[in-house]
Motif scaffolding. Structure first.
Motif, short mmCIF file in Angstrom:
data_model
loop_
_atom_site.label_atom_id
_atom_site.label_comp_id
_atom_site.label_asym_id
_atom_site.label_seq_id
_atom_site.Cartn_x
_atom_site.Cartn_y
_atom_site.Cartn_z
N ALA A 5 0.99 -1.15 -0.03
CA ALA A 5 -0.06 0.11 -0.02
C ALA A 5 0.88 1.20 0.18
O ALA A 5 1.02 1.92 1.12
CB ALA A 5 -1.01 -0.13 1.35
N GLU A 6 1.10 1.61 -1.21
CA GLU A 6 2.30 2.81 -1.33
C GLU A 6 1.44 4.09 -1.01
O GLU A 6 1.70 5.15 -0.62
CB GLU A 6 2.87 2.90 -2.56
CG GLU A 6 4.21 1.95 -2.69
CD GLU A 6 4.73 1.60 -1.76
OE1 GLU A 6 5.36 2.50 -1.12
OE2 GLU A 6 5.62 0.55 -1.59
N ASP A 7 -0.05 4.00 -1.18
CA ASP A 7 -0.80 5.14 -0.92
C ASP A 7 -1.04 5.69 0.35
O ASP A 7 -1.42 6.53 0.89
CB ASP A 7 -2.14 5.05 -1.82
CG ASP A 7 -2.96 3.86 -1.28
OD1 ASP A 7 -2.41 3.05 -0.34
OD2 ASP A 7 -3.92 3.54 -1.41
N ARG A 8 -0.39 4.84 1.39
CA ARG A 8 -0.57 5.02 2.70
C ARG A 8 0.40 6.42 3.26
O ARG A 8 0.29 6.63 3.96
CB ARG A 8 0.04 3.81 3.70
CG ARG A 8 1.39 3.71 3.51
CD ARG A 8 1.86 2.16 3.93
NE ARG A 8 3.44 2.38 4.00
CZ ARG A 8 4.32 2.74 4.78
NH1 ARG A 8 3.78 3.29 5.86
NH2 ARG A 8 5.61 2.44 4.49
N ALA A 13 3.90 12.26 0.34
CA ALA A 13 4.16 12.69 -0.97
C ALA A 13 4.00 14.07 -1.29
O ALA A 13 4.70 14.74 -1.80
CB ALA A 13 3.45 11.49 -1.72
N GLY A 14 2.95 14.67 -0.83
CA GLY A 14 2.91 15.89 -0.87
C GLY A 14 3.51 17.07 -0.51
O GLY A 14 4.08 17.90 -0.89
N ARG A 38 11.81 2.37 -0.85
CA ARG A 38 10.35 2.78 -1.02
C ARG A 38 9.59 2.18 0.30
O ARG A 38 9.79 1.12 0.46
CB ARG A 38 9.98 2.23 -2.06
CG ARG A 38 10.14 2.97 -3.62
CD ARG A 38 9.33 2.57 -4.85
NE ARG A 38 9.13 1.00 -4.74
CZ ARG A 38 8.23 0.48 -4.85
NH1 ARG A 38 6.78 1.15 -4.61
NH2 ARG A 38 8.09 -0.88 -4.95
N GLY A 39 8.70 3.23 0.73
CA GLY A 39 7.91 2.89 1.72
C GLY A 39 8.35 3.69 2.95
O GLY A 39 7.50 3.79 3.80
N ASP A 54 3.84 8.42 11.55
CA ASP A 54 4.37 9.56 10.39
C ASP A 54 2.98 10.63 10.04
O ASP A 54 1.89 10.31 10.60
CB ASP A 54 4.76 8.85 9.14
CG ASP A 54 3.55 7.79 8.36
OD1 ASP A 54 2.43 8.21 8.52
OD2 ASP A 54 3.85 6.93 7.97
N VAL A 55 3.16 11.34 9.07
CA VAL A 55 2.13 12.56 8.83
C VAL A 55 0.94 11.87 8.21
O VAL A 55 -0.10 12.59 8.16
CB VAL A 55 2.68 13.52 7.97
CG1 VAL A 55 3.76 14.32 8.70
CG2 VAL A 55 3.46 13.06 6.59
N ASP A 56 1.01 10.58 7.72
CA ASP A 56 -0.17 9.99 7.32
C ASP A 56 -0.79 9.17 8.30
O ASP A 56 -1.92 8.19 8.09
CB ASP A 56 0.43 9.10 6.11
CG ASP A 56 0.43 9.71 4.67
OD1 ASP A 56 -0.48 10.21 4.03
OD2 ASP A 56 1.57 10.34 4.62
N GLY A 57 -0.31 9.26 9.73
CA GLY A 57 -0.77 8.41 10.69
C GLY A 57 -0.51 6.87 10.63
O GLY A 57 -1.01 6.24 11.74
#
Length: 415
Positions: A5-8, A13-14, A38-39, A54-57
């Motif tokens: 799940a790279e979209d995690r 990424a932003g 990656r990851g 991380d910033v994505d939780g």
């Protein structure tokens, strides 16, 4: 957490895209994750105890401890309370607070060789101050350093050559760690111009297995300095308070003349220190060393609280226990699959490398599985065990690394 799940890392990424527009290279230094598999998240949000987010939780068990500064665990309540109380009163002011005197007293009471202390913000500050004091004390120029050793990011010691000129290193002479014959050869090369020898408590060169000092090496370096009238400088920035509640070479009964400290002394708050013997107090007084934020009180209050906790709790013993469990589990997992590994360094600062993995390709496979399954470790840097880690954390790490070793076995079979 699914390891596909790279979209995690969408928020991450932003931020990376924004950073590339305003920060050269997007990020710099040892926390730049661009060279990692990656990851890996680049941006972190928070930490608590032995875990970080991380910033994505995404949540991780933390085996890097901010590359060493976090010893007691993230947001230790007593340390944060002391820092908050001091922040409410004042931090960066026209003069230091009383914390500077209290902390100097506490450190000299904790570290056997220390009669005085001066403060800064980073390990590079501290090692550079040590070198400057040694030269002021001796009136000599040559500094002996171990090949491959890391002592900071100033031009005299940085591992990166860009922007560094030969003159910055003109008076450095190298020896090999744990090799007294090479120390004697370096002394012969320096002649009567030796100001000091800088040595780390353990060898922790970039991208190499860690190596504990032979007691005869530590004693021999001490004797060599005494014969040459040189200053023995112990760079305790990475190891200080992790290996021993005091100087890292106290268990070897070796006392340096100067020691450099940072990282764990304030449990994540920015602070560096030089500790020295009374014989070098005049030299320390003679040099000009200062910084706008070197007298700030919040980090000193945090350091005082850290030292108080360490004096009351056997943090070293706890990290040794957890580190021993972790190392034994990793060794068993590798052995069960016939994977050759090296588990080097003190158990509370472990480093795992794979046999024949000179390009760290297998280490990257291992680290990628770990990060995607919620364990934050590094493929090319030693890890750190915090005092907040417990047996449940170690068990969970080993559940994750069990799968990571499976990935390594498949990758090795496909070579």
């Amino acid at each position: 957490m699914s390891h596909g799940a790279e979209d995690r890392l969408a928020v991450d990424a932003g931020l990376r895209a924004r950073a590339r527009r305003v920060i050269p290279g997007g990020l710099y230094g040892h926390q730049n994750v661009a060279p990692l598999p990656r990851g890996y998240p680049q941006f972190m949000s928070r930490g608590l105890g032995s875990h970080v987010w991380d910033v994505d939780g995404n949540e991780y068990i933390d085996l890097m401890c901010s590359y060493g500064p976090v010893l007691l665990g993230h947001r230790h309540p007593r340390v944060d309370a002391a820092a908050a109380a001091q922040a409410a009163a004042g931090d960066c002011q026209n003069g230091p607070s009383a914390r500077i005197v209290e902390l100097a007293e506490a450190l000299t009471a904790t570290v056997d060789h220390a009669d005085w202390a001066i403060f800064s913000k980073n390990g590079t500050d501290a090692t550079t101050q040590c070198v400057t004091i040694a030269r002021a004390a001796t009136g000599k120029r040559k500094i002996l350093v171990a090949e491959g050793a890391y002592h900071g990011a100033a031009p005299w010691c940085t591992p990166g050559p860009a922007g560094v000129v030969a003159e910055d290193r003109a008076h450095l002479i190298q020896f090999r760690y744990n090799d007294l014959a090479s120390v004697e050869a370096a002394l012969d090369e320096a002649g009567d111009d030796v100001a000091g020898i800088v040595v780390s408590p353990i060898r922790h060169d970039v991208n190499r297995d860690l190596e504990l000092p032979a007691p005869s090496f530590a004693a021999g370096v001490r004797a060599a300095c005494d014969r040459a009238g040189a200053v023995l400088i112990l760079d305790d920035v990475r190891c200080g308070l992790r290996l021993h509640h005091g100087s890292s070479w106290e268990p070897l009964e070796i006392s340096p003349d100067l020691s450099a400290w940072s990282k764990a002394i304030a449990n994540g708050y920015a602070l560096g220190a030089v500790l020295g013997t009374s014989a070098l107090a005049d030299a320390a007084r003679s040099i000009f060393t200062t910084g706008s934020f070197w007298f700030a009180a919040v980090s000193m209050a945090a350091s005082l609280a850290t030292l108080e906790v360490l004096a009351e709790e056997d943090t070293v013993g706890r990290t040794v226990k957890m580190g021993t469990m972790l190392r034994a589990g990793l060794a068993d997992q590798a052995s069960a699959r016939g994977i050759g590994v090296s588990l080097s360094g003190p158990v509370q600062m472990p480093f795992l490398t794979f046999a024949g993995d000179d390009d760290f390709a297998l280490a990257n496979v291992f680290a990628r599985r770990a990060i995607l399954e919620g364990v934050y470790l590094h493929p090319r840097h030693n890890w750190f065990v915090s005092g907040a880690m417990d047996e449940a954390d170690v068990d969970q790490v080993l559940r994750v690394t069990d799968g990571a070793f499976d990935d390594v076995a498949r990758a090795a079979a496909g070579r």
